[in-house]
Design a protein around this motif. Structure first.
Motif, mmCIF file in Angstrom:
data_model
loop_
_atom_site.group_PDB
_atom_site.id
_atom_site.type_symbol
_atom_site.label_atom_id
_atom_site.label_comp_id
_atom_site.label_asym_id
_atom_site.label_seq_id
_atom_site.Cartn_x
_atom_site.Cartn_y
_atom_site.Cartn_z
ATOM 1 N N THR A 1 0.840 -1.197 0.000
ATOM 2 C CA THR A 1 0.000 0.000 0.000
ATOM 3 C C THR A 1 0.876 1.248 0.000
ATOM 4 O O THR A 1 0.620 2.208 -0.740
ATOM 5 C CB THR A 1 -0.944 -0.008 1.216
ATOM 6 O OG1 THR A 1 -1.746 -1.192 1.175
ATOM 7 C CG2 THR A 1 -1.844 1.214 1.232
ATOM 8 N N PHE A 2 1.936 1.222 0.807
ATOM 9 C CA PHE A 2 2.870 2.343 0.849
ATOM 10 C C PHE A 2 3.539 2.535 -0.513
ATOM 11 O O PHE A 2 3.572 3.650 -1.048
ATOM 12 C CB PHE A 2 3.913 2.115 1.946
ATOM 13 C CG PHE A 2 4.993 3.153 1.988
ATOM 14 C CD1 PHE A 2 4.736 4.419 2.482
ATOM 15 C CD2 PHE A 2 6.268 2.862 1.535
ATOM 16 C CE1 PHE A 2 5.733 5.381 2.526
ATOM 17 C CE2 PHE A 2 7.267 3.817 1.578
ATOM 18 C CZ PHE A 2 7.003 5.077 2.069
ATOM 19 N N ALA A 3 4.074 1.451 -1.080
ATOM 20 C CA ALA A 3 4.800 1.558 -2.353
ATOM 21 C C ALA A 3 3.896 2.089 -3.470
ATOM 22 O O ALA A 3 4.296 2.970 -4.240
ATOM 23 C CB ALA A 3 5.385 0.202 -2.743
ATOM 24 N N ILE A 4 2.676 1.573 -3.546
ATOM 25 C CA ILE A 4 1.770 2.018 -4.603
ATOM 26 C C ILE A 4 1.281 3.438 -4.313
ATOM 27 O O ILE A 4 1.263 4.291 -5.205
ATOM 28 C CB ILE A 4 0.596 1.043 -4.786
ATOM 29 C CG1 ILE A 4 1.116 -0.291 -5.330
ATOM 30 C CG2 ILE A 4 -0.473 1.638 -5.704
ATOM 31 C CD1 ILE A 4 0.086 -1.397 -5.383
ATOM 32 N N GLY A 5 0.901 3.721 -3.068
ATOM 33 C CA GLY A 5 0.407 5.053 -2.716
ATOM 34 C C GLY A 5 1.432 6.142 -2.972
ATOM 35 O O GLY A 5 1.115 7.198 -3.523
ATOM 36 N N VAL A 6 2.675 5.891 -2.600
ATOM 37 C CA VAL A 6 3.744 6.858 -2.849
ATOM 38 C C VAL A 6 4.087 6.894 -4.335
ATOM 39 O O VAL A 6 4.317 7.960 -4.907
ATOM 40 C CB VAL A 6 4.987 6.551 -1.986
ATOM 41 C CG1 VAL A 6 6.193 7.352 -2.439
ATOM 42 C CG2 VAL A 6 4.686 6.832 -0.521
ATOM 43 N N GLY A 7 4.088 5.719 -4.967
ATOM 44 C CA GLY A 7 4.372 5.672 -6.398
ATOM 45 C C GLY A 7 3.401 6.501 -7.221
ATOM 46 O O GLY A 7 3.785 7.116 -8.223
ATOM 47 N N LEU A 8 2.151 6.549 -6.796
ATOM 48 C CA LEU A 8 1.161 7.359 -7.510
ATOM 49 C C LEU A 8 1.530 8.844 -7.510
ATOM 50 O O LEU A 8 1.128 9.584 -8.403
ATOM 51 C CB LEU A 8 -0.220 7.176 -6.876
ATOM 52 C CG LEU A 8 -0.908 5.836 -7.118
ATOM 53 C CD1 LEU A 8 -2.144 5.696 -6.232
ATOM 54 C CD2 LEU A 8 -1.288 5.674 -8.587
ATOM 55 N N THR A 9 2.287 9.281 -6.506
ATOM 56 C CA THR A 9 2.652 10.705 -6.412
ATOM 57 C C THR A 9 3.819 11.068 -7.328
ATOM 58 O O THR A 9 4.107 12.245 -7.522
ATOM 59 C CB THR A 9 3.023 11.110 -4.966
ATOM 60 O OG1 THR A 9 4.283 10.530 -4.614
ATOM 61 C CG2 THR A 9 1.949 10.698 -3.976
ATOM 62 N N ALA A 10 4.491 10.071 -7.869
ATOM 63 C CA ALA A 10 5.705 10.310 -8.660
ATOM 64 C C ALA A 10 5.368 10.654 -10.104
ATOM 65 O O ALA A 10 5.712 9.936 -11.033
ATOM 66 C CB ALA A 10 6.619 9.096 -8.580
ATOM 67 N N THR A 11 4.690 11.768 -10.271
ATOM 68 C CA THR A 11 4.300 12.199 -11.612
ATOM 69 C C THR A 11 5.059 13.445 -12.060
ATOM 70 O O THR A 11 4.962 13.837 -13.215
ATOM 71 C CB THR A 11 2.789 12.497 -11.661
ATOM 72 O OG1 THR A 11 2.491 13.490 -10.681
ATOM 73 C CG2 THR A 11 1.967 11.245 -11.399
#
Length: 150
Positions: free
Chosen positions: A64-74
């Motif tokens: 959840t952390f990896a995906i949630g933070v990954g979503l911010t990497a735009t």
């Protein structure tokens, strides 16, 4: 992905942004278990989970952390880098089929006392499910170069 060169001085308290959503799949569970080595039955054993309070498999917190933070990497900012994360919490579980997104707010902008050419910017990150329930909260600390420094 866009490039946005922002110096420390351009960050303001209260600035907000919201990511796109991402639906969590069974494949996410399996792949994350393989990457992390975490095959705990709460994530992988459907029959066991039927006997537990949530009645179904729950996502790995680290996933959840990896995906949630990954979503911010735009946005790529060549003047900023991650210093770390604090206050990581998982107030609600994530299930297969949930769609999560991340809401970010700048909650602190301060000088970095150890690095004169940098400041610290804290982004409060709330990962939310399709019901707008917070499933993860953390503070992302950025080191951001000050204008005029080499």
């Amino acid at each position: 992905m866009q490039h946005e060169a922002r110096y420390f001085e351009s960050f303001e308290l209260g600035q907000e942004r919201k990511t796109l959503g991402r639906t969590i799949t069974e494949t996410d569970f399996v792949v994350h278990a393989g990457h992390s080595g975490d095959f705990f039955p709460h994530h992988m054993d459907d029959e066991f989970c039927k006997t537990q309070p949530f009645g179904q498999r729950i996502a790995h917190g680290t996933m959840t952390f990896a995906i949630g933070v990954g979503l911010t990497a735009t946005v790529i900012n060549p003047h900023a880098m991650t210093y770390g994360y604090e206050r990581l919490r998982f107030p609600k579980p994530v299930f297969i089929g949930d769609t999560i997104h991340t809401e970010i707010e700048i909650t602190k902008v301060t000088d970095d006392l150890k690095r004169p050419g940098f400041g610290q910017v804290v982004e409060s990150c709330s990962v939310k499910n399709q019901n707008n329930e917070t499933v993860l909260f953390c503070e992302h600390i950025l080191l951001v170069k000050k204008q005029g420094t080499q």
